[in-house]
Design a protein around this motif. Structure first.
Motif, PDB file in Angstrom:
ATOM      1  N   ALA A  22       2.779   6.477  -1.913  1.00  0.00           N
ATOM      2  CA  ALA A  22       3.310   5.353  -1.145  1.00  0.00           C
ATOM      3  C   ALA A  22       2.233   4.757  -0.249  1.00  0.00           C
ATOM      4  N   LEU A  23       1.448   5.603   0.408  1.00  0.00           N
ATOM      5  CA  LEU A  23       0.363   5.129   1.267  1.00  0.00           C
ATOM      6  C   LEU A  23      -0.695   4.395   0.456  1.00  0.00           C
ATOM      7  N   MET A  24      -1.109   4.975  -0.674  1.00  0.00           N
ATOM      8  CA  MET A  24      -2.148   4.345  -1.493  1.00  0.00           C
ATOM      9  C   MET A  24      -1.657   3.026  -2.094  1.00  0.00           C
ATOM     10  N   THR A  25      -0.393   2.970  -2.482  1.00  0.00           N
ATOM     11  CA  THR A  25       0.167   1.729  -3.033  1.00  0.00           C
ATOM     12  C   THR A  25       0.186   0.635  -1.974  1.00  0.00           C
ATOM     13  N   ALA A  26       0.593   0.981  -0.759  1.00  0.00           N
ATOM     14  CA  ALA A  26       0.626   0.003   0.332  1.00  0.00           C
ATOM     15  C   ALA A  26      -0.780  -0.484   0.674  1.00  0.00           C
ATOM     16  N   LYS A  27      -1.746   0.440   0.709  1.00  0.00           N
ATOM     17  CA  LYS A  27      -3.128   0.032   0.994  1.00  0.00           C
ATOM     18  C   LYS A  27      -3.684  -0.825  -0.139  1.00  0.00           C
ATOM     19  N   ALA A  28      -3.416  -0.426  -1.377  1.00  0.00           N
ATOM     20  CA  ALA A  28      -3.910  -1.199  -2.526  1.00  0.00           C
ATOM     21  C   ALA A  28      -3.391  -2.632  -2.471  1.00  0.00           C
ATOM     22  N   LEU A 105     -17.018  -7.989   5.060  1.00  0.00           N
ATOM     23  CA  LEU A 105     -15.802  -7.770   4.292  1.00  0.00           C
ATOM     24  C   LEU A 105     -15.031  -6.549   4.782  1.00  0.00           C
ATOM     25  N   ILE A 106     -15.728  -5.468   5.052  1.00  0.00           N
ATOM     26  CA  ILE A 106     -15.008  -4.249   5.453  1.00  0.00           C
ATOM     27  C   ILE A 106     -14.341  -4.429   6.812  1.00  0.00           C
ATOM     28  N   LYS A 107     -14.931  -5.216   7.677  1.00  0.00           N
ATOM     29  CA  LYS A 107     -14.286  -5.471   8.976  1.00  0.00           C
ATOM     30  C   LYS A 107     -12.949  -6.177   8.780  1.00  0.00           C
ATOM     31  N   ARG A 108     -12.916  -7.163   7.885  1.00  0.00           N
ATOM     32  CA  ARG A 108     -11.669  -7.894   7.632  1.00  0.00           C
ATOM     33  C   ARG A 108     -10.661  -7.025   6.883  1.00  0.00           C
ATOM     34  N   ALA A 109     -11.132  -6.304   5.869  1.00  0.00           N
ATOM     35  CA  ALA A 109     -10.237  -5.468   5.064  1.00  0.00           C
ATOM     36  C   ALA A 109      -9.666  -4.317   5.889  1.00  0.00           C
ATOM     37  N   ASP A 110     -10.483  -3.774   6.793  1.00  0.00           N
ATOM     38  CA  ASP A 110     -10.031  -2.634   7.590  1.00  0.00           C
ATOM     39  C   ASP A 110      -8.886  -3.013   8.528  1.00  0.00           C
ATOM     40  N   VAL A 111      -8.882  -4.229   8.991  1.00  0.00           N
ATOM     41  CA  VAL A 111      -7.777  -4.685   9.843  1.00  0.00           C
ATOM     42  C   VAL A 111      -6.458  -4.572   9.077  1.00  0.00           C
ATOM     43  N   LYS A 112      -6.460  -5.020   7.828  1.00  0.00           N
ATOM     44  CA  LYS A 112      -5.238  -4.986   7.012  1.00  0.00           C
ATOM     45  C   LYS A 112      -4.866  -3.550   6.622  1.00  0.00           C
ATOM     46  N   ALA A 113      -5.854  -2.758   6.213  1.00  0.00           N
ATOM     47  CA  ALA A 113      -5.572  -1.374   5.808  1.00  0.00           C
ATOM     48  C   ALA A 113      -5.124  -0.542   7.008  1.00  0.00           C
ATOM     49  N   HIS A 114      -5.734  -0.791   8.138  1.00  0.00           N
ATOM     50  CA  HIS A 114      -5.355  -0.067   9.358  1.00  0.00           C
ATOM     51  C   HIS A 114      -3.928  -0.413   9.765  1.00  0.00           C
ATOM     52  N   ALA A 115      -3.519  -1.650   9.513  1.00  0.00           N
ATOM     53  CA  ALA A 115      -2.147  -2.063   9.832  1.00  0.00           C
ATOM     54  C   ALA A 115      -1.131  -1.258   9.012  1.00  0.00           C
TER      55      ALA A 115
END
Length: 145
Positions: A22-28, A105-115
């Motif tokens: 569930a966590l990996m699906t949400a992050k993906a 890119l990782i700064k922007r992506a990390d915001v979403k994944a961290h959420a």
């Protein structure tokens, strides 16, 4: 069939796997916007904290095989998100760093994944979060022998 499902649901490995999926699906889902897979994201996050990490070290930290990490890094390098240069200490080791584009890119992506992670932990009280972390650490310890 219901009895079998109930039996499977009582097995801790089944529940841990379901939570991980569930966590990996949400992050993906949130990382698709950045054209990153979860393993690519994980490697880039580690490199943002530990620039110059080798592929073998990244594989250990990200809990993937060295072969998987080699593929991840090749794909990131092809996208211009990382550079790999031979180590000055060991010929067969490559030092990996994020490029400027990779850092952005990782700064922007990390915001979403961290959420996604924030959404998960918001479901628990502080005491429950500590208990969950403690229980998972105990499970890891016992299984690692």
């Amino acid at each position: 069939m219901a009895a079998l499902e109930a039996e499977i649901a009582r097995r801790p490995g089944h529940n841990i796997k379901r939570a991980e999926q569930a966590l990996m699906t949400a992050k993906a889902a949130v990382l698709r916007e950045f054209e990153l897979t979860v393993p690519q994201y994980a490697g880039m996050v580690v490199l943002s904290y530990l620039p110059g990490t080798s592929g073998a070290q990244l594989a250990r930290i990200c809990a993937v095989t060295p072969q998987t990490m080699a593929t991840v890094l090749s794909n990131l390098e092809a996208k211009g998100l990382v550079t790999r240069t031979p180590s000055s200490v060991h010929q067969k080791v490559f030092v990996t760093k994020l490029t400027r584009a990779g850092n952005a890119l990782i700064k922007r992506a990390d915001v979403k994944a961290h959420a996604v992670e924030d959404r998960l932990v918001a479901e628990f009280s502080d005491d429950e979060r500590r208990l969950l972390a403690d229980l998972l650490e105990r499970a890891i310890k016992v299984l690692n022998g």
